[in-house]
Structure formats: C-alpha cells, structure tokens
Design a protein around this motif. Sequence first.
Motif, PDB file in Angstrom:
ATOM      1  N   PRO A 127       0.815  -1.220   0.000  1.00 48.17           N
ATOM      2  CA  PRO A 127       0.000   0.000   0.000  1.00 48.17           C
ATOM      3  C   PRO A 127       0.843   1.263   0.000  1.00 48.17           C
ATOM      4  CG  PRO A 127      -0.046  -1.051   2.160  1.00 48.17           C
ATOM      5  CD  PRO A 127       0.625  -2.011   1.230  1.00 48.17           C
ATOM      6  N   THR A 132       1.381   4.499  -7.682  1.00 47.39           N
ATOM      7  CA  THR A 132       0.299   3.586  -8.027  1.00 47.39           C
ATOM      8  C   THR A 132      -1.044   4.205  -7.646  1.00 47.39           C
ATOM      9  OG1 THR A 132       1.771   1.737  -7.519  1.00 47.39           O
ATOM     10  CG2 THR A 132      -0.567   1.244  -7.774  1.00 47.39           C
ATOM     11  N   ASP A 134      -5.288   4.522  -7.169  1.00 48.46           N
ATOM     12  CA  ASP A 134      -6.307   3.666  -6.566  1.00 48.46           C
ATOM     13  C   ASP A 134      -7.346   3.324  -7.627  1.00 48.46           C
ATOM     14  OD1 ASP A 134      -8.111   2.314  -5.052  1.00 48.46           O
ATOM     15  OD2 ASP A 134      -8.372   3.864  -3.537  1.00 48.46           O
ATOM     16  N   ALA A 136      -9.759   1.355  -7.395  1.00 45.71           N
ATOM     17  CA  ALA A 136     -11.086   1.123  -6.828  1.00 45.71           C
ATOM     18  C   ALA A 136     -12.009   2.308  -7.068  1.00 45.71           C
ATOM     19  CB  ALA A 136     -10.977   0.830  -5.333  1.00 45.71           C
ATOM     20  N   GLU A 137     -11.436   3.503  -7.268  1.00 45.88           N
ATOM     21  CA  GLU A 137     -12.234   4.704  -7.465  1.00 45.88           C
ATOM     22  C   GLU A 137     -12.488   5.005  -8.943  1.00 45.88           C
ATOM     23  OE1 GLU A 137     -13.476   6.477  -4.989  1.00 45.88           O
ATOM     24  OE2 GLU A 137     -12.506   5.347  -3.374  1.00 45.88           O
ATOM     25  N   TYR A 390      -6.667  11.892  -2.644  1.00 48.21           N
ATOM     26  CA  TYR A 390      -5.229  11.719  -2.449  1.00 48.21           C
ATOM     27  C   TYR A 390      -4.669  12.749  -1.462  1.00 48.21           C
ATOM     28  CZ  TYR A 390      -5.263   8.549  -6.477  1.00 48.21           C
ATOM     29  OH  TYR A 390      -5.503   7.504  -7.336  1.00 48.21           O
ATOM     30  N   ARG A 393      -5.251  11.462   1.954  1.00 47.10           N
ATOM     31  CA  ARG A 393      -4.354  10.347   2.265  1.00 47.10           C
ATOM     32  C   ARG A 393      -2.948  10.855   2.597  1.00 47.10           C
ATOM     33  NH1 ARG A 393      -6.435   5.921  -2.324  1.00 47.10           N
ATOM     34  NH2 ARG A 393      -8.575   5.839  -1.507  1.00 47.10           N
ATOM     35  N   TYR A 468       1.195   6.691  -1.257  1.00 47.97           N
ATOM     36  CA  TYR A 468      -0.104   6.633  -0.562  1.00 47.97           C
ATOM     37  C   TYR A 468      -1.275   6.560  -1.543  1.00 47.97           C
ATOM     38  CZ  TYR A 468       0.686  11.591  -1.531  1.00 47.97           C
ATOM     39  OH  TYR A 468       1.003  12.773  -2.147  1.00 47.97           O
ATOM     40  N   GLY A 469      -0.988   6.294  -2.829  1.00 44.23           N
ATOM     41  CA  GLY A 469      -2.061   6.244  -3.812  1.00 44.23           C
ATOM     42  C   GLY A 469      -3.092   5.181  -3.503  1.00 44.23           C
ATOM     43  N   ARG A 470      -2.652   4.016  -3.028  1.00 44.63           N
ATOM     44  CA  ARG A 470      -3.575   2.904  -2.732  1.00 44.63           C
ATOM     45  C   ARG A 470      -3.850   2.764  -1.240  1.00 44.63           C
ATOM     46  NH1 ARG A 470      -0.887  -1.625  -3.659  1.00 44.63           N
ATOM     47  NH2 ARG A 470      -2.768  -2.872  -3.626  1.00 44.63           N
ATOM     48  N   GLN A 472      -5.681   3.666   2.124  1.00 50.49           N
ATOM     49  CA  GLN A 472      -6.844   4.342   2.692  1.00 50.49           C
ATOM     50  C   GLN A 472      -6.396   5.226   3.856  1.00 50.49           C
ATOM     51  OE1 GLN A 472      -9.949   4.067   1.278  1.00 50.49           O
ATOM     52  NE2 GLN A 472      -8.859   2.862  -0.263  1.00 50.49           N
TER      53      GLN A 472
END
Length: 489
Positions: A127, A132, A134, A136-137, A390, A393, A468-470, A472
């Motif tokens: 993570p 990288t 995310d 998921a979004e 982001y 995060r 911290y891109g992926r 949470q």
Amino acid sequence: MTQAGRRMSMAGMHLDRGADMPLYQQVAAHLRARILDGSLQAGTRLLGSRDMAAELGCSRAIVLAACDLLYAEGYLLSVPRGGVRVAAIARPRAAAPAPDERDAGLRMSDRWKSLLATDYVFDMASPFSTGTPDIAEFPFEIWARLLRQSWHNPLRSACIDMAPLGWQPLREATAEFLGAVRGLLCRPEEVAITPASSGALDLCCRMLLDPGDEVWVEEPGFIEARWSLKAAGAKLVPVPVDEKGMVVAEGIRRAPRAKLAVVTPSHQFPLGVAMGLERRLELLEWASRQGSWIIEDDYNSEIRHRDSMVASLKSLDRAGRVIYLGTFSKVMLPSLRIGYLVASPGFTEAFGRGRARIDVHTAGTAQPALAEFLRQGHLLRYLRRMRKVYGERQDAVVAALRTLMPEQLDVAPTAAGLHLTALFTPRMAARMTDREASARSRQAGQFIQPLSQCYLGEPDRQGLVIGYGRLQAEEAMPRLAAVAARLRD
C-alpha cells in the motif's frame, strides 16, 4: 548388428491420456528425444506402425501422425524396401555446465548485464508503493461503455491503419487536456501517443543517443528512467538536487557538453521539490547554447493537492529543446500503458518515422475510447474527485509520521503526486541505514522504499519514499505504527 540392421523398441514409453499434449505429439516427442540423445542412431529401423501401436496400446493412426510430424521435421526418412529409418542429423553438442547462475548472462551485451545488475527493491503490492493510483475509485462503467461503443462498429483505420504517432482524435484530445490541466498550449501535430512514458523515454533514447553520450540525471532520481538510458549505452552523469531542483551549474561543471538532461521539474522524484524559475531558465539556456535536449518527465503533476499549479518546463521553451513526457496510466489504470510526448513538430515527425520502423504504433484497442473519455470530460471530473482523496491520504500519512516517529523522520507535505519522502534525522541516521529500515518495514508487512536506492553514487541523505495512492486514510496510522515499532527495536 549393423546400424542398418538395428530395430527399435518402444520400451519405456508410456502415453499419458490425461495430459494436455495430444497422444501423437507425446509419441513424436519421445522419438525425437531418443534421436537427439543418440539412443536411436542414424539408420536405425523403426518398428512397423502396427507393431508400434500394439506396444504403446494406442491406435495406428496416432503412430502414423507422429511419424508424419517427424518426417516433416527431418528426423525420419523412408528407405525403399528398408522401411522407416532414423535420418542422419547433426546433434547439438552438450553444453558444459555453468559454474553458477551468473555465468548464464555472459553472452549478453555489457549494457544488458549492467541493467540487470542494478540493485533495486520494490513491491507493487504494498500500500506504500510509489506512483500507483487507486483503481477502486475508477469509473469502470463509463470506461466499459466507451470501449463497447468504439468497437461495436469500428472504423477501418482503428483496426488496420493506426498511425505511428497515434489515433488522430486522441492526439487532438490530449492537446486539449494538457491545455486545461497543465496550462500547456500545444497543437495536435506536436503530440505523439506512446506506450506510457517509459516507452516514450526508451524510444527517445534510441532516437537521440549514441553509445557513450553523456546524459545529466537527477541525484537522487527516478531509477526506472536510468534503465532506458543505460540500455541505450549512455554515460550517466549524476547532478545533485537541492531545495530548488537540479543544480544546473554543477551539471555544467561535470559535463558541459552532455547530449541530454532528464528532469522531473514540477515534482522531483523522489524528493518532491519543484524546480525554481531561475534554475529552469538556466537549464533552457544551457540546452539552447549547446544544442542539447531536455526530457521533462511530468509523471503525475495532474494530481495536485493545492490550487497552485507549477508551470511545465515545456511552456517556457522557445528553442524547441524540451521533449515533454506524460502518461495516462498513472492517473487512470496502470495496465492502460498509454502515454504521450509533446515536442516541436520537426522532432515529432522524425519520432513517428523512426518509430514506424521499430514497433509501428501504440496498441490501438483503447485509443478511440480514451479519446472520447477525454473529450467528454470524464478524466477531468475523475481527477477533481481524486485530488481531494489523495490529498486526504497524504495528510493522514504526514500526521501519522509526525505522531509516531517525530525524532526519527523529518516529513513535510508535497504539492502534488502520490508519494512523499521522509528524511532521516541525524539521530536516526546514526542508528541504521534506510535500507535496513526498509527491510524492517517489510518484516512488519508494510514494505517502504529506501531513498538511497535512488542514488547513482554515495547517498548524501537517508530516508524513506512513501507512496499513498492505494492507502486508505484510516489505514495510515495502524500500518505506520507497525513500521515504527520495528524501527524502534
């Protein structure tokens, strides 16, 4: 018995009816192997197809199909009144066993061996991996709809005649996108669609560099960029980076006639600083005076955490010496592998002609859909939403580090991107290296990249490069707490 009088046996051959390989290919493979290892010498007569089938417990058709294959490959021949015999072939000499695995690379080029020897540790599944996004979004429903629409009744040019410089509507949409997002005003004829920014860099290196040419690289810097430069045979000249970016005066002192400089001026990797205006103008003046080139890797400056936008180096270029690289992969989907370059029309046209002789063009399946994704404003809306995500995060990571490791790490937020670098305090640097700290983070199940592996020479700073891109926001504190516990051991 003479070789011509020898008869073969199928002893030791067993057919595996549960295997994926067809039975006739199993028979052919067995015979081929025995011929190559010398068990069946030239002139040896094969059993008749019925006898062979009886020994193997299969149909005669399987044996005949196997023999037909070996006939075609030259392993068997038919002799009048002499049946089927093994042909005389030149068998490969057995290679001497290599002392160790490293010797297997001795036949590679020196450049390739140097590339493989690069000491670099990363973990894309972590993570805390850098660069990288995310996924998921990501608006997959919209993306899937555009893919279906573009390929329901595709144009012939999208299927067959894709140009080396890319799908023309995508070049036009990219130019508009860069004007809106980066304030970079360019024309479609200055844009080339490339296999992500790494592919663009590799092609530019082949186009611009001869073996031995000197190239300025940032120190510390983006190690993946150095791989393409090494593969092209360039001589890398590390130029230090301070709080204002690459120290151009030092680059001139070390290699005044360098052919190329590769920089990340808007969000330097890995330190995150922006190159000051004075340094930018100094770099442009050097390139213009020497006839050198500048590759500006603007890898994820679209992801801003504040309203202010750092102008691109390309927007200041009046001599046509800057080649601007960007990618949609880092803001959309890493597997998309579509990027772009912006350069003078003359450079772009030459780039396209040369590229047509190497890899023809970027994969065209997604280009029509991406053009519509940009034209309809979906990427702009997605970026606006993700900038807030982001930013939160990054704030969570900074807060956790300041709470958990205030005496070990110096950390400050950055204005853009998907990572930040936490530098070791003198106290922390006296206890361990950042490579040891990175190894301890892996022991905690939270791999974090060491800053020192971004250096060509001896590192003058120690620290951790934290993505911290992926990640949470609510995960930052517990995950970094596990790392902090290991670092305090």
